[in-house]
Design a protein around this motif. Sequence first.
Motif, mmCIF file in Angstrom:
data_model
loop_
_atom_site.group_PDB
_atom_site.id
_atom_site.type_symbol
_atom_site.label_atom_id
_atom_site.label_comp_id
_atom_site.label_asym_id
_atom_site.label_seq_id
_atom_site.Cartn_x
_atom_site.Cartn_y
_atom_site.Cartn_z
ATOM 1 N N UNK A 186 37.371 14.432 25.825
ATOM 2 C CA UNK A 186 37.344 14.648 27.076
ATOM 3 C C UNK A 186 36.380 13.656 28.015
ATOM 4 N N UNK A 187 35.838 12.872 26.997
ATOM 5 C CA UNK A 187 34.983 11.699 27.647
ATOM 6 C C UNK A 187 33.705 12.310 28.257
ATOM 7 N N UNK A 188 32.985 13.505 27.772
ATOM 8 C CA UNK A 188 31.741 13.752 28.372
ATOM 9 C C UNK A 188 30.763 13.736 27.210
ATOM 10 N N UNK A 189 29.541 13.192 27.560
ATOM 11 C CA UNK A 189 28.584 13.172 26.594
ATOM 12 C C UNK A 189 27.579 14.210 26.648
ATOM 13 N N UNK A 190 27.955 15.473 26.584
ATOM 14 C CA UNK A 190 26.974 16.452 26.509
ATOM 15 C C UNK A 190 27.537 17.784 25.826
ATOM 16 N N UNK A 191 26.819 18.656 25.522
ATOM 17 C CA UNK A 191 26.970 19.661 24.554
ATOM 18 C C UNK A 191 27.530 20.891 25.148
ATOM 19 N N UNK A 192 27.276 21.127 26.287
ATOM 20 C CA UNK A 192 27.488 22.256 27.278
ATOM 21 C C UNK A 192 27.434 23.470 26.457
ATOM 22 N N UNK A 193 26.090 23.760 26.102
ATOM 23 C CA UNK A 193 25.616 25.058 25.388
ATOM 24 C C UNK A 193 26.567 25.434 24.234
ATOM 25 N N UNK A 194 26.749 24.556 23.568
ATOM 26 C CA UNK A 194 27.612 24.723 22.374
ATOM 27 C C UNK A 194 26.879 24.705 20.932
ATOM 28 N N UNK A 195 26.470 25.866 20.449
ATOM 29 C CA UNK A 195 26.028 25.632 18.983
ATOM 30 C C UNK A 195 24.456 24.852 18.827
ATOM 31 N N UNK A 196 23.765 25.414 20.025
ATOM 32 C CA UNK A 196 22.327 24.563 20.146
ATOM 33 C C UNK A 196 21.592 24.571 18.953
#
Length: 248
Positions: A186-196
């Motif tokens: 989806x062309x976003x470069x972030x983790x969005x709170x995933x498996x930190x």
Amino acid sequence: MLDKGSSGLPRHIAIVMDGNGRWAQLRGLPRMAGHRQGAENMRSIIEECLELGISFLTLYAFSTENWKRPAEEVEYLMSLPGRFYERERHLLHQYQVRVIAIGNLDEIPADTKEVIERMQAETAAYRRLTLLLAFNYGGRAEIAMAAERLAVKWQAGELETITEEDVANSLYTAGFPDPDLLIRCGNEMRLSNFLLWQSAYAELYFSEKLWPDFKGPDLRRAVAVYLQRERRFGGLTLNSASQQEEEV
Ligand code: IPE
Ligand code: IPE
Ligand code: MG
């Protein structure tokens, strides 16, 4: 393309399934159509993981922040585990895929919780592939939950120190290996709170493809890129192949 031998393959792949809304918008369809297509795409990636011999696949399906979306969209997203199980049940059994949810199931509608628990119970014996379904999952909430669990043990006098292992064993993912390869579509470069916590040393791979368009060959491409990476874990060892062999 993947000719390095199976020993270097990632044992655990984690994917942020992002871009469903944009996929639908590009086609002039409601966002829900993108979510439906996205849920159907899970099968392609599960099948590719089986083909590659991946042992653990984590799919981020609903975050603790996704409650902020319009009620109608949230309601649809809550119906997806049931739709997925209805559609793919026979394949999960045929392929021997174990499903385990990670996230807070106490906050989701009772019927969604019920179907997830049924899916877990009915696939509990399988080991060919473990599918961790991150549903109402948030990395920060998970770490806070772990802290609370450890505080209770501490208070009961069961702990003298708190080690990294203690924290890891208090997370939803206790007992499972950390992801080796973390993919976000989806062309976003972030983790969005995933498996930190778990992604401390994951290799990151970002794809411009929207999740409904991310297919088997795209996963293979990500794995091929992963195989070219040199994982050092803070050290200096350059022989990554033998290092990874020891890990699996
Ligand atoms: C991912 O697709 C699915 C969920 C977050 C539940 P999105 O719905 O975030 O799609 P975009 O990012 O708006 O395109
Ligand atoms: C991340 O996607 C969550 C899931 C794919 C389930 P989002 O679309 O919610 O992330 P943001 O809002 O772009 O960070
Ligand atoms: Mg998104």
